[in-house]
Design an enzyme around this catalytic site. Structure first.
Site, PDB file in Angstrom:
ATOM      1  N   HIS A 133     -94.078 -30.648  40.724  1.00  0.00           N
ATOM      2  CA  HIS A 133     -93.407 -31.843  40.185  1.00  0.00           C
ATOM      3  C   HIS A 133     -92.301 -31.470  39.185  1.00  0.00           C
ATOM      4  CE1 HIS A 133     -92.984 -35.787  38.222  1.00  0.00           C
ATOM      5  NE2 HIS A 133     -93.493 -36.273  39.357  1.00  0.00           N
ATOM      6  N   GLU A 192     -46.377 -16.756  26.861  1.00  0.00           N
ATOM      7  CA  GLU A 192     -46.439 -18.215  26.826  1.00  0.00           C
ATOM      8  C   GLU A 192     -47.775 -18.721  27.362  1.00  0.00           C
ATOM      9  OE1 GLU A 192     -42.976 -19.268  29.025  1.00  0.00           O
ATOM     10  OE2 GLU A 192     -41.596 -18.534  27.486  1.00  0.00           O
ATOM     11  N   ASP A 245     -93.939 -32.699  35.557  1.00  0.00           N
ATOM     12  CA  ASP A 245     -95.243 -32.147  35.210  1.00  0.00           C
ATOM     13  C   ASP A 245     -95.276 -30.621  35.244  1.00  0.00           C
ATOM     14  OD1 ASP A 245     -96.153 -34.730  34.966  1.00  0.00           O
ATOM     15  OD2 ASP A 245     -96.973 -34.812  37.007  1.00  0.00           O
ATOM     16  N   SER A 305     -88.847 -30.562  26.409  1.00  0.00           N
ATOM     17  CA  SER A 305     -88.056 -31.785  26.358  1.00  0.00           C
ATOM     18  C   SER A 305     -86.609 -31.380  26.590  1.00  0.00           C
ATOM     19  CB  SER A 305     -88.195 -32.446  24.986  1.00  0.00           C
ATOM     20  OG  SER A 305     -87.187 -33.432  24.788  1.00  0.00           O
ATOM     21  N   LYS A 359     -32.422 -14.896  35.048  1.00  0.00           N
ATOM     22  CA  LYS A 359     -33.150 -15.083  33.790  1.00  0.00           C
ATOM     23  C   LYS A 359     -34.634 -14.760  34.002  1.00  0.00           C
ATOM     24  CE  LYS A 359     -33.296 -18.322  29.902  1.00  0.00           C
ATOM     25  NZ  LYS A 359     -34.714 -18.295  29.537  1.00  0.00           N
ATOM     26  N   HIS A 400     -40.268 -13.278   6.494  1.00  0.00           N
ATOM     27  CA  HIS A 400     -39.571 -14.574   6.502  1.00  0.00           C
ATOM     28  C   HIS A 400     -38.544 -14.631   7.638  1.00  0.00           C
ATOM     29  CE1 HIS A 400     -41.115 -15.573   2.426  1.00  0.00           C
ATOM     30  NE2 HIS A 400     -40.982 -14.265   2.235  1.00  0.00           N
ATOM     31  N   SER A 453     -77.799 -36.213  25.196  1.00  0.00           N
ATOM     32  CA  SER A 453     -78.774 -35.142  25.035  1.00  0.00           C
ATOM     33  C   SER A 453     -78.713 -34.133  26.161  1.00  0.00           C
ATOM     34  CB  SER A 453     -80.185 -35.726  24.990  1.00  0.00           C
ATOM     35  OG  SER A 453     -80.459 -36.397  26.212  1.00  0.00           O
ATOM     36  N   GLY A 454     -78.111 -34.532  27.287  1.00  0.00           N
ATOM     37  CA  GLY A 454     -78.116 -33.696  28.480  1.00  0.00           C
ATOM     38  C   GLY A 454     -79.297 -33.985  29.386  1.00  0.00           C
ATOM     39  N   SER A 458     -35.866 -19.148  35.659  1.00  0.00           N
ATOM     40  CA  SER A 458     -35.104 -20.390  35.596  1.00  0.00           C
ATOM     41  C   SER A 458     -34.740 -20.851  36.989  1.00  0.00           C
ATOM     42  CB  SER A 458     -33.833 -20.193  34.764  1.00  0.00           C
ATOM     43  OG  SER A 458     -33.007 -21.348  34.808  1.00  0.00           O
ATOM     44  N   SER A 459     -34.742 -22.179  37.165  1.00  0.00           N
ATOM     45  CA  SER A 459     -34.323 -22.750  38.441  1.00  0.00           C
ATOM     46  C   SER A 459     -32.814 -22.943  38.502  1.00  0.00           C
ATOM     47  CB  SER A 459     -35.023 -24.097  38.650  1.00  0.00           C
ATOM     48  OG  SER A 459     -34.646 -24.995  37.619  1.00  0.00           O
TER      49      SER A 459
END
Length: 474
Positions: free
Chosen positions: A138, A340, A141, A148, A333, A197, A106-107, A327-328
């Site tokens: 309080h 991405e 209270d 609630s 590249k 396509h 309910s949280g 690229s490594s």
């Protein structure tokens, strides 16, 4: 060494870090839920602070906080309560909310966390001792008066979601729409070949293609607005089960009015509090719109990625900005990293929709949904990802894209689908034969038509004019 103080709740005494504004129930939750390390997003904490501010305002105006109930507050204490809630809404106490997302469904743990923080901070504001066991302001209270967890926590989720959509997502989507429209106008004279396509089709203009992307974002904006509209009804006022026990009949309406004034979002009291307390259908609906936005952004990013593929062995009709080495192992590249990134985050949002749907369907038993913290975290994560992703895509990709005009136009004459414009003149079957022969011989449709004398020169040039193929012809 960490120093502790003793705090008390209905289950007994608890040792709490001495400098913490939270109290016993928060500490119990910290100990009970060492699950993920994920806390509720700051936007949710802010919304909870706003809800508490609105509730205290309504209770003040209704005379409840200063009335004849147990431990009435004086005006100074009421103002301190309001000030403390305002500080929470402004993010000044964000480090005081340590409860894990995967907590009571309910949280309640987070609701008591905020009640305790506001209580202790308000006591401090009036010059009291927040370390004391007895709380003159309080958490239950006064801070939680007329409330609630079951109605205020989902109210805060609705507020957070609507506000974040309005302030973060809609501006980000609109910026991306405008950037794509600008490219559409800039590239309106660039003719290229279409693809259906993934195969060669008839010509269109690069500006038309990007105009289509811009329209997708325009429709996404409409969906974002609908996502916000879905959560405008607020459950507050229903208290425990929707009956409104222990609250004033005007409380829900007044709280909604304060929240609308504070945020500029048109929040209203729920039409039916039993539905509003028990079900989270509105959140599921809202996130469904976010999912559709996500798949749109995935589609746009993926199309842009394909258009930029190359530079020598792909389409390379659009040159994407070089953001970092790609690229490594392959020197020089460069990859479409912004596309991405956007595709990955949208995949996350699409996956999040499954969590939202499951939580809404399975969690709403009888008078309460018990999946609310994860729904709050998930929905707000999706909004943040979409907004940040759209912003980054504009700044680091779309704004700097360039059209490769020569590449676009060179492919047009080579397309076998150029024969489509011959249909009205020589018929579909004859045009199909030309296309097949052109492919077999490596000749263009134009070359083959001239060789075979299919049409006179003027008629052929008019029929195979690429520009005329990009618009309807009378």
């Amino acid at each position: 060494m960490t120093k502790y103080r003793t705090e008390h709740d209905s289950m007994g005494d608890v040792q709490v870090p001495a400098d913490a504004y939270y109290g016993a129930q928060t500490q119990r939750a910290v100990e009970n839920f060492p699950i993920s390390g994920w806390r509720l997003p700051s936007s949710m904490i802010s919304a909870m602070g706003l809800v508490k501010l609105a509730c205290a305002t309504a209770n003040r105006d209704l005379g409840k906080l200063t009335g004849s109930g147990k431990n009435p507050l004086d005006d100074q204490a009421v103002e301190a309560l309001l000030e403390a809630a305002r500080e929470v809404s402004e993010g000044k106490l964000d480090d005081q909310f340590p409860v894990d997302v995967f907590q009571t469904g309910s949280g309640t743990s987070s609701n008591m966390n905020i009640n305790e923080v506001i209580s202790n901070r308000a006591i401090e504001i009036v010059g009291g001792d927040r370390m004391a066991t007895q709380k003159p302001i309080h958490p239950n209270d006064h801070v939680n008066m007329g409330q609630s967890t079951n109605d205020t926590f989902p109210t805060a989720i609705h507020v957070a979601v609507a506000v974040q959509i309005q302030r973060r997502l809609i501006p980000a989507l609109d910026k991306l729409r405008a950037a794509l429209e600008e490219k559409a106008e800039q590239w309106d004279r660039v003719i290229k070949i279409g693809r259906t396509h993934l195969m060669d089709a008839t010509p269109l203009r690069l500006g038309q293609e990007f105009g289509g992307f811009a329209r997708q974002l325009e429709l996404s904006l409409q969906r974002a607005r609908r996502a916000a509209e879905a959560v405008l009804e607020l459950p507050v006022g229903g208290t425990a089960v929707g009956s409104g026990i222990n609250t004033h009949p005007e409380f829900g309406r007044r709280v909604a009015e304060v929240l609308a004034e504070e945020t500029g979002v048109e929040f209203v009291e729920a039409v039916n509090h039993f539905e509003a307390n028990a079900q989270r259908d509105a959140l599921v609906e809202s996130h469904g719109q976010l999912k559709c936005i996500a798949q749109t952004l995935f589609n746009v990013a993926n199309n842009v990625r394909w258009l930029g593929s190359g530079p020598r062995c792909g389409f390379y009709e659009v040159q994407l900005p070089s953001r970092q080495p790609g690229s490594s192992i392959m020197p020089g590249k460069v990859n479409p990293v912004m596309c991405e990134s956007l595709m990955q985050l949208t995949a996350r949002v699409i996956g999040n929709d499954g969590c939202m749907s499951m939580s809404g369907a399975a969690g709403g038993n009888f008078q309460l949904n018990i999946m609310m913290p994860v729904m709050a975290h998930t929905a707000l994560e999706s909004i943040q990802l979409l907004a940040s992703g759209a912003d980054a895509f504009v700044e680091f990709c779309v704004a700097e894209m360039q059209a490769n005009v020569d590449v676009c136009e060179a492919a047009v004459e080579q397309s076998l689908s150029m024969c489509t414009s011959l249909n009205p003149l020589i018929g579909y079957e004859q045009a199909a034969k030309l296309a097949k022969e052109a492919f077999a011989t490596g000749k263009t449709i134009r070359e083959l038509c001239i060789e075979k004398g299919v049409l006179d020169e003027q008629a052929l040039n008019e029929a195979l004019d690429p520009w005329s193929m990009t618009e309807p012809q009378a």
